[in-house]
Design a protein around this motif. Structure first.
Motif, PDB file in Angstrom:
ATOM      1  N   ARG A  39      85.610  -4.801  77.687  1.00 25.90           N
ATOM      2  CA  ARG A  39      86.978  -5.012  78.455  1.00 25.90           C
ATOM      3  C   ARG A  39      88.124  -4.193  77.577  1.00 25.90           C
ATOM      4  O   ARG A  39      89.015  -3.831  78.164  1.00 25.90           O
ATOM      5  CB  ARG A  39      87.159  -6.643  78.090  1.00 25.90           C
ATOM      6  CG  ARG A  39      88.523  -6.974  78.754  1.00 25.90           C
ATOM      7  CD  ARG A  39      88.495  -8.634  78.753  1.00 25.90           C
ATOM      8  NE  ARG A  39      87.589  -9.064  79.681  1.00 25.90           N
ATOM      9  CZ  ARG A  39      86.571 -10.098  79.664  1.00 25.90           C
ATOM     10  NH1 ARG A  39      86.600 -10.598  78.250  1.00 25.90           N
ATOM     11  NH2 ARG A  39      85.725 -10.604  80.530  1.00 25.90           N
ATOM     12  N   LEU A  43      90.670  -1.968  79.634  1.00 25.32           N
ATOM     13  CA  LEU A  43      92.048  -2.075  79.581  1.00 25.32           C
ATOM     14  C   LEU A  43      92.533  -0.544  79.232  1.00 25.32           C
ATOM     15  O   LEU A  43      93.441  -0.093  79.759  1.00 25.32           O
ATOM     16  CB  LEU A  43      92.479  -3.116  78.381  1.00 25.32           C
ATOM     17  CG  LEU A  43      92.327  -4.638  78.855  1.00 25.32           C
ATOM     18  CD1 LEU A  43      92.505  -5.316  77.596  1.00 25.32           C
ATOM     19  CD2 LEU A  43      93.252  -5.011  79.939  1.00 25.32           C
ATOM     20  N   GLU A  56      90.599  -7.457  86.922  1.00 23.00           N
ATOM     21  CA  GLU A  56      90.233  -8.617  86.550  1.00 23.00           C
ATOM     22  C   GLU A  56      91.426  -9.658  86.465  1.00 23.00           C
ATOM     23  O   GLU A  56      92.327  -9.493  86.519  1.00 23.00           O
ATOM     24  CB  GLU A  56      89.808  -8.262  84.935  1.00 23.00           C
ATOM     25  CG  GLU A  56      88.638  -9.288  84.592  1.00 23.00           C
ATOM     26  CD  GLU A  56      88.211  -8.305  83.215  1.00 23.00           C
ATOM     27  OE1 GLU A  56      87.563  -9.359  82.139  1.00 23.00           O
ATOM     28  OE2 GLU A  56      88.105  -7.360  82.948  1.00 23.00           O
ATOM     29  N   ILE A  61      92.407 -11.676  80.872  1.00 23.19           N
ATOM     30  CA  ILE A  61      92.798 -10.827  80.123  1.00 23.19           C
ATOM     31  C   ILE A  61      94.112 -11.378  79.059  1.00 23.19           C
ATOM     32  O   ILE A  61      93.968 -10.742  78.029  1.00 23.19           O
ATOM     33  CB  ILE A  61      93.451  -9.665  81.227  1.00 23.19           C
ATOM     34  CG1 ILE A  61      92.478  -8.617  81.923  1.00 23.19           C
ATOM     35  CG2 ILE A  61      94.595  -8.905  80.309  1.00 23.19           C
ATOM     36  CD1 ILE A  61      93.054  -7.871  82.994  1.00 23.19           C
ATOM     37  N   TYR A  65      93.450 -10.980  75.299  1.00 21.16           N
ATOM     38  CA  TYR A  65      94.694 -10.143  74.453  1.00 21.16           C
ATOM     39  C   TYR A  65      95.019 -11.331  73.189  1.00 21.16           C
ATOM     40  O   TYR A  65      95.145 -10.737  72.192  1.00 21.16           O
ATOM     41  CB  TYR A  65      96.004 -10.244  75.299  1.00 21.16           C
ATOM     42  CG  TYR A  65      97.194  -9.862  74.715  1.00 21.16           C
ATOM     43  CD1 TYR A  65      97.421  -8.799  74.040  1.00 21.16           C
ATOM     44  CD2 TYR A  65      98.073 -11.151  74.637  1.00 21.16           C
ATOM     45  CE1 TYR A  65      98.691  -8.423  73.389  1.00 21.16           C
ATOM     46  CE2 TYR A  65      99.454 -10.853  73.907  1.00 21.16           C
ATOM     47  CZ  TYR A  65      99.639  -9.610  73.276  1.00 21.16           C
ATOM     48  OH  TYR A  65     100.981  -9.381  72.626  1.00 21.16           O
ATOM     49  N   VAL A 134      97.660  -3.933  77.687  1.00 20.74           N
ATOM     50  CA  VAL A 134      97.561  -4.942  78.821  1.00 20.74           C
ATOM     51  C   VAL A 134      98.636  -4.866  79.757  1.00 20.74           C
ATOM     52  O   VAL A 134      98.382  -4.927  81.202  1.00 20.74           O
ATOM     53  CB  VAL A 134      97.745  -6.232  78.077  1.00 20.74           C
ATOM     54  CG1 VAL A 134      97.876  -7.496  79.115  1.00 20.74           C
ATOM     55  CG2 VAL A 134      96.490  -6.622  77.108  1.00 20.74           C
ATOM     56  N   SER A 137      97.861  -1.894  82.120  1.00 22.13           N
ATOM     57  CA  SER A 137      96.733  -1.911  82.921  1.00 22.13           C
ATOM     58  C   SER A 137      96.935  -3.008  83.906  1.00 22.13           C
ATOM     59  O   SER A 137      96.047  -2.718  84.765  1.00 22.13           O
ATOM     60  CB  SER A 137      95.554  -2.292  82.062  1.00 22.13           C
ATOM     61  OG  SER A 137      95.653  -3.564  81.530  1.00 22.13           O
ATOM     62  N   MET A 138      97.971  -3.806  83.903  1.00 28.90           N
ATOM     63  CA  MET A 138      98.059  -4.812  85.061  1.00 28.90           C
ATOM     64  C   MET A 138      98.852  -4.450  86.109  1.00 28.90           C
ATOM     65  O   MET A 138      98.977  -5.257  87.178  1.00 28.90           O
ATOM     66  CB  MET A 138      98.765  -6.028  84.233  1.00 28.90           C
ATOM     67  CG  MET A 138      98.231  -6.594  83.125  1.00 28.90           C
ATOM     68  SD  MET A 138      96.478  -7.720  83.802  1.00 28.90           S
ATOM     69  CE  MET A 138      97.244  -8.831  84.297  1.00 28.90           C
TER      70      MET A 138
END
Length: 181
Positions: A39, A43, A56, A61, A65, A134, A137-138
């Motif tokens: 994971r 990320l 995901e 996530i 985190y 995070v 990657s989102m």
């Protein structure tokens, strides 16, 4: 009418009530080592890719985190207390498959991983790294992270390995102590 405050603080917190080992145990009760490494790698990959984002569940996530932040704080607490029983003094040759990213010296004394990581970066910088990967990657962003995020990533993966190794040796020690009684 009494105001009710909702506590949004994460469950994984490093404060005076919790020890670093308890936080590590909690982390590995909820996350497996290989899944966590994968994971974290995903990320990182999506954070540096343009025009793509991780597919995901955002809640997963977000929980990951917070648990990673807790694990990093646990490593910091353990590094401060510096336990001696974590050192492996067996002279045998260690297989490269067992080592992972750890050097042979780090495998024998996992505390070195945390010492080196926190000598190079502060807790705040690790928080910045985790929130950065995070965030990037989102979604799709034109800009990439402005700092070098490779070295904190390597330190974080090593911390995962070292924390797992510390807990594994702790369990082995407890079993050996129980068998001697």
């Amino acid at each position: 009418m009494k105001k009710i405050k909702t506590d949004f603080a994460p469950r994984f917190r490093a404060d005076k009530k919790h020890s670093g080992l308890q936080l590590m145990e909690t982390f590995f009760q909820l996350n497996e080592l290989d899944v966590s490494k994968e994971r974290l790698s995903n990320l990182m990959n999506y954070a540096v890719k343009r025009n793509s984002w991780i597919h995901e569940d955002p809640a997963v996530i977000f929980e990951f985190y917070h648990s990673m932040r807790s694990l990093i704080r646990a490593g910091y607490l353990i590094m401060l207390k510096e336990r001696k029983w974590i050192v492996d003094t067996r002279p045998e040759k260690i297989s490269p498959w067992v080592l992972g990213l750890l050097s042979e010296k780090e495998y024998r004394n996992p505390l070195l991983v945390f010492k080196k990581a926190f000598r190079e970066y502060t807790l705040k910088e690790f928080d910045y790294f985790m929130s950065g990967i995070v965030y990037f990657s989102m979604g799709v962003y034109e800009n990439l992270p402005e700092r070098n995020i490779v070295m904190p990533y390597i330190h974080t993966v090593k911390m995962l390995d070292a924390a797992h190794l510390i807990l594994q040796r702790r369990r082995e020690k407890e079993l050996a102590d129980a068998n001697l009684r």
